[in-house]
Design a protein around this motif. Sequence first.
Motif, PDB file in Angstrom:
ATOM      1  N   ALA A   1     132.999 146.364  -2.026  1.00 24.62           N
ATOM      2  CA  ALA A   1     131.758 147.094  -1.716  1.00 24.62           C
ATOM      3  C   ALA A   1     131.353 147.995  -2.883  1.00 24.62           C
ATOM      4  N   TYR A   2     132.330 148.638  -3.526  1.00 26.73           N
ATOM      5  CA  TYR A   2     132.000 149.477  -4.695  1.00 26.73           C
ATOM      6  C   TYR A   2     131.400 148.615  -5.809  1.00 26.73           C
ATOM      7  N   VAL A   3     131.974 147.453  -6.025  1.00 30.15           N
ATOM      8  CA  VAL A   3     131.486 146.543  -7.065  1.00 30.15           C
ATOM      9  C   VAL A   3     130.052 146.095  -6.741  1.00 30.15           C
ATOM     10  N   THR A   4     129.847 145.645  -5.522  1.00 26.13           N
ATOM     11  CA  THR A   4     128.528 145.173  -5.103  1.00 26.13           C
ATOM     12  C   THR A   4     127.490 146.287  -5.244  1.00 26.13           C
ATOM     13  N   ASN A   5     127.868 147.484  -4.810  1.00 27.37           N
ATOM     14  CA  ASN A   5     126.907 148.587  -4.787  1.00 27.37           C
ATOM     15  C   ASN A   5     126.620 149.153  -6.179  1.00 27.37           C
ATOM     16  N   VAL A   6     127.637 149.197  -7.048  1.00 26.93           N
ATOM     17  CA  VAL A   6     127.339 149.699  -8.397  1.00 26.93           C
ATOM     18  C   VAL A   6     126.482 148.685  -9.146  1.00 26.93           C
ATOM     19  N   ASN A   7     126.732 147.403  -8.941  1.00 30.80           N
ATOM     20  CA  ASN A   7     125.900 146.381  -9.581  1.00 30.80           C
ATOM     21  C   ASN A   7     124.451 146.498  -9.111  1.00 30.80           C
ATOM     22  N   ALA A   8     124.267 146.729  -7.823  1.00 27.93           N
ATOM     23  CA  ALA A   8     122.905 146.873  -7.280  1.00 27.93           C
ATOM     24  C   ALA A   8     122.236 148.118  -7.857  1.00 27.93           C
ATOM     25  N   ALA A   9     123.022 149.193  -8.003  1.00 26.02           N
ATOM     26  CA  ALA A   9     122.452 150.456  -8.492  1.00 26.02           C
ATOM     27  C   ALA A   9     122.059 150.372  -9.963  1.00 26.02           C
ATOM     28  N   LEU A  10     122.755 149.524 -10.719  1.00 21.95           N
ATOM     29  CA  LEU A  10     122.494 149.410 -12.164  1.00 21.95           C
ATOM     30  C   LEU A  10     121.538 148.277 -12.504  1.00 21.95           C
ATOM     31  N   ALA A  11     121.246 147.418 -11.547  1.00 18.74           N
ATOM     32  CA  ALA A  11     120.490 146.188 -11.815  1.00 18.74           C
ATOM     33  C   ALA A  11     119.170 146.485 -12.537  1.00 18.74           C
ATOM     34  N   GLY A  12     118.969 145.794 -13.653  1.00 14.12           N
ATOM     35  CA  GLY A  12     117.707 145.921 -14.392  1.00 14.12           C
ATOM     36  C   GLY A  12     117.662 147.093 -15.349  1.00 14.12           C
ATOM     37  N   SER A  13     118.696 147.939 -15.367  1.00 18.51           N
ATOM     38  CA  SER A  13     118.687 149.100 -16.273  1.00 18.51           C
ATOM     39  C   SER A  13     119.464 148.793 -17.550  1.00 18.51           C
ATOM     40  N   ASP A  14     119.242 149.613 -18.580  1.00 18.59           N
ATOM     41  CA  ASP A  14     119.956 149.446 -19.848  1.00 18.59           C
ATOM     42  C   ASP A  14     121.452 149.645 -19.674  1.00 18.59           C
ATOM     43  N   ALA A  15     121.834 150.428 -18.672  1.00 15.81           N
ATOM     44  CA  ALA A  15     123.243 150.755 -18.443  1.00 15.81           C
ATOM     45  C   ALA A  15     124.061 149.526 -18.057  1.00 15.81           C
ATOM     46  N   GLU A  16     123.394 148.425 -17.745  1.00 20.62           N
ATOM     47  CA  GLU A  16     124.112 147.181 -17.421  1.00 20.62           C
ATOM     48  C   GLU A  16     124.969 146.688 -18.585  1.00 20.62           C
ATOM     49  N   LYS A  17     124.632 147.175 -19.796  1.00 23.14           N
ATOM     50  CA  LYS A  17     125.386 146.742 -20.980  1.00 23.14           C
ATOM     51  C   LYS A  17     126.655 147.568 -21.170  1.00 23.14           C
ATOM     52  N   LEU A  18     126.780 148.684 -20.449  1.00 17.75           N
ATOM     53  CA  LEU A  18     127.899 149.607 -20.673  1.00 17.75           C
ATOM     54  C   LEU A  18     129.154 149.191 -19.908  1.00 17.75           C
TER      55      LEU A  18
ATOM     56  N   ILE B   1     130.232 154.395 -18.597  1.00 11.64           N
ATOM     57  CA  ILE B   1     129.385 154.936 -17.526  1.00 11.64           C
ATOM     58  C   ILE B   1     130.012 156.208 -16.956  1.00 11.64           C
ATOM     59  N   CYS B   2     131.330 156.162 -16.702  1.00 12.60           N
ATOM     60  CA  CYS B   2     132.013 157.354 -16.156  1.00 12.60           C
ATOM     61  C   CYS B   2     131.852 158.543 -17.098  1.00 12.60           C
ATOM     62  N   LYS B   3     131.997 158.287 -18.399  1.00 11.87           N
ATOM     63  CA  LYS B   3     131.962 159.397 -19.368  1.00 11.87           C
ATOM     64  C   LYS B   3     130.601 160.075 -19.462  1.00 11.87           C
ATOM     65  N   SER B   4     129.554 159.385 -19.030  1.00 10.83           N
ATOM     66  CA  SER B   4     128.226 160.027 -19.027  1.00 10.83           C
ATOM     67  C   SER B   4     127.630 160.014 -17.611  1.00 10.83           C
ATOM     68  N   ILE B   5     128.484 160.195 -16.625  1.00  9.28           N
ATOM     69  CA  ILE B   5     128.064 159.997 -15.229  1.00  9.28           C
ATOM     70  C   ILE B   5     127.002 160.994 -14.774  1.00  9.28           C
ATOM     71  N   SER B   6     126.927 162.162 -15.437  1.00  8.29           N
ATOM     72  CA  SER B   6     125.918 163.155 -15.027  1.00  8.29           C
ATOM     73  C   SER B   6     124.493 162.643 -15.250  1.00  8.29           C
TER      74      SER B   6
END
Length: 201
Positions: free
Chosen positions: A34-51, A56-61
């Motif tokens: 569920a964490y995997v599915t939900n983080v993928n959905a939250a990042l979908a289409g954004s530049d952060a998908e490359k990170l 991502i954790c290091k710049s989570i703010s």
Amino acid sequence: MAFELPKLTYAYAALEPHIDARTMEIHHSKHHQAYVTNVNAALAGSDAEKLSIEEICKSISKFPAPVRNNGGGHYNHSLFWTLMAPNAGGEPTGDLAAAITATFGSFEEFKKLFANAGVTRFGSGWAWLIVKEGKLVISSTPNQDNPLMDVAEVKGAPILAVDVWEHAYYLNYQNRRPDYLAAFWNVVNWAEVAKLYKAAL
Ligand code: MN3
């Protein structure tokens, strides 16, 4: 590139009797998925998908709560599975053992302090052994936060972690979190912890 649920290197039943097969199966195939599915959905289409998840954790703010919660969940569990193994436990050796003794007085004292970090974490979260500026430090985080996150109270490189969410132990231990934490020592993969320690220095 979407994140994927990592395969375990051991069977769900391999950590019994300390951690039961049903807990492992639900924890890995349902909660972590569920964490995997939900983080993928939250990042979908954004530049952060490359990170990477670490980046991502290091710049989570800079990210919204669903990334913090689910991205943290993905990083934490991916690490957690590797920190346990069948026929493991016992005591660390070599440089890691020496550092634990030098920092905490003894391995027994370290175990007491680490377990206490887990027992006293109110609600859901994690207890950690991290390397911070070359030194070993015990800490804990709420929810799915971790010491890599720029929002963490105590930041460093995680080398040992234990999940103290009720889903990690409730089927077998019910409300007895201290019993679960005592059993955890029987499955700690010290070889992997030592590898992470070396890499963190
Ligand atoms: Mn969990």
